[in-house]
Enzyme design. Structure first.
Site, PDB file in Angstrom:
ATOM      1  N   CYS A 188       0.868  -1.175   0.000  1.00  0.00           N
ATOM      2  CA  CYS A 188       0.000   0.000   0.000  1.00  0.00           C
ATOM      3  C   CYS A 188       0.906   1.227   0.000  1.00  0.00           C
ATOM      4  CB  CYS A 188      -0.861  -0.036   1.256  1.00  0.00           C
ATOM      5  SG  CYS A 188      -1.853   1.427   1.524  1.00  0.00           S
ATOM      6  N   CYS A 209      -0.998   3.993  -6.468  1.00  0.00           N
ATOM      7  CA  CYS A 209      -1.852   3.325  -5.479  1.00  0.00           C
ATOM      8  C   CYS A 209      -2.012   1.911  -5.997  1.00  0.00           C
ATOM      9  CB  CYS A 209      -3.213   4.027  -5.389  1.00  0.00           C
ATOM     10  SG  CYS A 209      -4.483   3.065  -4.522  1.00  0.00           S
TER      11      CYS A 209
END
Ligand code: DGL
Length: 256
Positions: free
Chosen positions: A76, A186
């Site tokens: 992440c 992302c």
């Protein structure tokens, strides 16, 4: 989270996004065992406070280590930006690998270009990204585009639906035909690579998955932690969400 299961690599994200990283990890290190934890009950991270993401990441790492993880991949960008440095200081004995926006490969691939960087609002606000942009951005026009709502929308699946295209039009439609490449900052976004190209044009897209897998391999090798097994490793999924079908959804993102 999962049954005690020693010697695996623990991988986590706010939800399904980190599965794009997991796919590369299993391709690069096919003999390793992986436990993937998706925090879908708390997604998205990218619009929460920095303190919240730090606390939550630390709790997840605690749990993964308690369950026997030998290394951690923070799959992440948001949690890496917020928490990687703190977690590495806290757990110096464990390899902790993070993912960051792939601005370096994007800038190295172009002599001078207009590069879109799509990421969560937190990732683009923090110093880590500012430093990355200063280090690699000179000689290029780097355009950061925060994409609130996009990771949460990807969590829902149904990725060819018109509402997703409408959201992308609103976020990046103004750059159609005017950029040379885009960085998917992302881990949710590689799952909509085709849709992003449909909106901005057929340009090269860069993400941090390969760099992360190579870094994990290096760190495991340095510490003598690579598995000796020659069989195909296990991949186990766990989620904070108790929604029926959640683990099946994770598997469908993994299998592509
Ligand atoms: N997939 C994550 C990232 O790479 C987080 C997205 C979110 O939860 O907002 O930033």
């Amino acid at each position: 989270m999962a049954p005690r299961y020693s010697g695996y690599v623990g991988v986590f994200d706010s939800g399904v996004g980190g599965i794009s990283v997991l796919r590369q990890l299993t391709a690069t290190l096919p003999h390793e065992d992986f436990l993937y934890f998706g925090d879908s009950a708390n997604a998205p991270y990218g619009e929460k406070s920095r303190d919240w993401v730090l606390r939550r990441s630390s709790d997840i790492v605690d749990e993964l280590l308690e369950q026997g993880a030998k290394a951690i991949v923070i799959a992440c960008n948001t949690a890496t930006s917020v928490a990687a440095a703190t977690l590495r200081a806290q757990y110096a004995h464990v390899p902790i690998i993070g993912v960051e926006p792939a601005l370096k490969p994007a800038t190295l691939a172009e002599k001078a270009g207009r590069i879109l960087v799509m990421a969560t609002p937190i990732t683009l606000r923090l110093d880590k990204y500012q430093q990355l942009a200063e280090r690699w951005g000179s000689g290029h026009e780097v355009i950061p585009v925060p994409c609130p709502g996009l990771a949460a929308r990807i969590e829902q699946g149904n990725l060819s639906a018109p509402d997703l295209y409408e959201m992308l039009e609103g976020l990046i439609g103004e750059y159609a035909g005017t950029v040379d490449s885009a960085v998917l900052g992302c881990t949710h976004y590689p799952f909509i690579a085709r849709q992003i190209r449909d909106v901005i044009g057929d340009v090269p897209l860069f993400d941090g998955t390969l760099g992360t897998a190579q870094q994990l391999e290096r760190k495991l090798a340095e510490r003598g932690l690579l598995t000796k097994s020659r069989g195909v490793g296990n991949v186990v999924f766990a989620s904070s969400s108790t929604q029926p079908g959640e683990i099946d959804l994770y598997r469908s993102f993994f299998e592509g």
